[in-house]
Scaffold this active site. Structure first.
Site, PDB file in Angstrom:
ATOM      1  N   HIS A  37       0.666  -1.179  -0.119  1.00 22.20           N
ATOM      2  CA  HIS A  37      -0.041  -0.094   0.046  1.00 22.20           C
ATOM      3  C   HIS A  37       1.042   1.266   0.022  1.00 22.20           C
ATOM      4  O   HIS A  37       0.517   2.197  -0.793  1.00 22.20           O
ATOM      5  CB  HIS A  37      -0.974   0.105   1.167  1.00 22.20           C
ATOM      6  CG  HIS A  37      -1.821  -0.966   1.435  1.00 22.20           C
ATOM      7  ND1 HIS A  37      -1.750  -1.950   2.307  1.00 22.20           N
ATOM      8  CD2 HIS A  37      -3.051  -1.356   0.618  1.00 22.20           C
ATOM      9  CE1 HIS A  37      -2.783  -3.069   2.250  1.00 22.20           C
ATOM     10  NE2 HIS A  37      -3.424  -2.540   1.016  1.00 22.20           N
ATOM     11  N   ASP A 150      -3.407  -7.180  -7.796  1.00 20.71           N
ATOM     12  CA  ASP A 150      -4.663  -7.548  -8.133  1.00 20.71           C
ATOM     13  C   ASP A 150      -4.998  -6.988  -9.668  1.00 20.71           C
ATOM     14  O   ASP A 150      -5.859  -6.303  -9.829  1.00 20.71           O
ATOM     15  CB  ASP A 150      -5.914  -6.456  -7.277  1.00 20.71           C
ATOM     16  CG  ASP A 150      -5.521  -7.003  -5.820  1.00 20.71           C
ATOM     17  OD1 ASP A 150      -6.017  -7.944  -5.481  1.00 20.71           O
ATOM     18  OD2 ASP A 150      -4.991  -6.226  -4.975  1.00 20.71           O
ATOM     19  N   VAL A 178       4.424  -5.202  -4.718  1.00 15.45           N
ATOM     20  CA  VAL A 178       5.735  -5.522  -3.707  1.00 15.45           C
ATOM     21  C   VAL A 178       5.612  -6.830  -3.244  1.00 15.45           C
ATOM     22  O   VAL A 178       4.757  -7.298  -2.649  1.00 15.45           O
ATOM     23  CB  VAL A 178       5.347  -4.143  -2.760  1.00 15.45           C
ATOM     24  CG1 VAL A 178       6.747  -4.271  -1.592  1.00 15.45           C
ATOM     25  CG2 VAL A 178       5.255  -3.026  -3.492  1.00 15.45           C
TER      26      VAL A 178
HETATM   27  P1  AMP Z   1      -6.678  -3.755  -0.385  1.00 16.67           P
HETATM   28  O1  AMP Z   1      -6.711  -2.915   0.820  1.00 16.67           O
HETATM   29  O2  AMP Z   1      -6.029  -4.975  -0.264  1.00 16.67           O
HETATM   30  O3  AMP Z   1      -7.928  -3.534  -1.106  1.00 16.67           O
HETATM   31  O4  AMP Z   1      -5.493  -3.140  -1.467  1.00 16.67           O
HETATM   32  C1  AMP Z   1      -5.357  -1.750  -1.876  1.00 16.67           C
HETATM   33  C2  AMP Z   1      -4.589  -1.341  -3.076  1.00 16.67           C
HETATM   34  O5  AMP Z   1      -3.293  -1.840  -2.790  1.00 16.67           O
HETATM   35  C3  AMP Z   1      -5.123  -2.418  -4.338  1.00 16.67           C
HETATM   36  O6  AMP Z   1      -4.929  -1.330  -5.460  1.00 16.67           O
HETATM   37  C4  AMP Z   1      -4.153  -3.283  -4.347  1.00 16.67           C
HETATM   38  O7  AMP Z   1      -3.917  -3.889  -5.559  1.00 16.67           O
HETATM   39  C5  AMP Z   1      -2.850  -2.616  -3.734  1.00 16.67           C
HETATM   40  N1  AMP Z   1      -2.080  -3.669  -3.099  1.00 16.67           N
HETATM   41  C6  AMP Z   1      -2.356  -4.642  -2.117  1.00 16.67           C
HETATM   42  N2  AMP Z   1      -1.087  -5.403  -2.003  1.00 16.67           N
HETATM   43  C7  AMP Z   1      -0.358  -4.942  -3.143  1.00 16.67           C
HETATM   44  C8  AMP Z   1       1.177  -5.459  -3.407  1.00 16.67           C
HETATM   45  N3  AMP Z   1       1.655  -6.342  -2.581  1.00 16.67           N
HETATM   46  N4  AMP Z   1       1.905  -4.717  -3.985  1.00 16.67           N
HETATM   47  C9  AMP Z   1       1.230  -3.497  -4.769  1.00 16.67           C
HETATM   48  N5  AMP Z   1       0.113  -3.019  -4.452  1.00 16.67           N
HETATM   49  C10 AMP Z   1      -0.902  -3.642  -3.493  1.00 16.67           C
END
Ligand code: AMP
Length: 279
Positions: A37, A150, A178
């Site tokens: 994030h 995602d 990441v």
């Molecule tokens: P989430 O809180 O899981 O809904 O993720 C919020 C945003 O962070 C989304 O756009 C995800 O694709 C991105 N995100 C989650 N994990 C990662 C990661 N490991 N690397 C890059 N972006 C991420």
């Protein structure tokens, strides 16, 4: 960092910022933040005034148990966001996002809605679109930052931006995944892995790399079969291993154009996803 709980307050504040010429860089999340994030926040900082949202969206969980168990740690999230340089945090309640009388739209997302994640999580992408639509209407950002982790979600949101007629207003920026040192894609759900499950979890990324490294040696059906077998032998329940067109997610029989390998598998009750561009 300023924290807004009400959409109207955030809207008023952003109205002034936009009037003074600021570029609004938006990072929507569900909290339980990690370095993945924060890399989105870092990219957003290069683009303008960073607005992050934390909202665990009930309508995108097809599994109620997954929703109940979703990790929440707001105090830690706030600390990370402040250190990461986020300037505004939108922290709405469910009622703020879905007020009484809120009418649910149906988004015509086409084939990407029902394949892969869509096939295994019925209604998931409609729920994602519902919340992102609402957040886009509130924030009206210039740039929207999402993670390649995602992959299919990024495609769905690109489609949503088109459906909303916002393609000239909102620029979607996809940020690379990441990973932990051992290759595991960072995810809020990793917090729920037992130490035994955590040890096994990098196998998803290893499997994707196996596919990438053996593209010239085996046929695509053989690669998918071997990948599934390896994961199953290590106790994963595999939802899919797919090698697909990078633009449409249509399954491929050969990988001459741009293609991506995607995997979803569960260890115990924790479902993990990952993907890797193959060329
Ligand atoms: P989430 O809180 O899981 O809904 O993720 C919020 C945003 O962070 C989304 O756009 C995800 O694709 C991105 N995100 C989650 N994990 C990662 C990661 N490991 N690397 C890059 N972006 C991420």
């Amino acid at each position: 960092m300023i924290i807004f709980k009400r959409a109207v307050d955030l809207d008023n504040y952003l109205f002034e910022q936009k009037r003074s010429g600021k570029n609004i860089a938006f990072v929507p999340t569900m909290g339980a933040l990690h370095q993945g994030h924060l890399s989105l926040v870092g990219r957003a900082r290069q683009s303008g005034l960073v607005v992050c949202s934390i909202f665990v969206n009930p309508t995108q969980f097809n599994d109620p148990e997954d929703f109940r168990n979703y990790p929440v740690n707001i105090a830690n999230d706030i600390e990370l966001l402040v250190r990461g340089g986020c300037e505004l945090l939108f922290l709405p309640s469910v009622e703020e996002i879905y007020p009484a009388g809120f009418s649910k739209k149906q988004y015509d997302l086409g084939p990407i809605e029902l394949t892969l994640e869509g096939a295994h999580r019925p209604g998931h992408f409609q729920g994602v679109c519902q919340v992102v639509d609402r957040l886009l209407q509130i924030v009206q950002p210039h740039d929207l930052f999402m993670g390649q982790k995602d992959y299919q979600q990024c495609m769905v949101i690109r489609k949503l931006i088109g459906l909303l007629g916002m393609e000239d207003k909102v620029n979607l920026v996809v940020v690379p995944t990441v990973r932990e040192k051992d290759g595991l894609a960072m995810s809020s759900r990793n917090l729920r892995l037992s130490s035994e499950q955590r040890k096994k979890a990098p196998l998803l990324f290893e499997t994707l790399n196996f596919i990438k490294d053996h593209l010239s040696q085996f046929s695509i059906p053989e690669l998918k079969e071997q990948a599934k077998k390896e994961l199953t032998n290590h106790g994963f329940k595999v939802d899919y291993v797919e090698i697909a067109d990078a633009q449409t997610l249509a399954p491929l029989q050969d990988c001459s154009g741009s293609c991506v390998a995607l995997v979803a598998a569960s260890t115990g009750k924790i479902r993990l996803i990952d993907n890797l561009s193959l060329n």
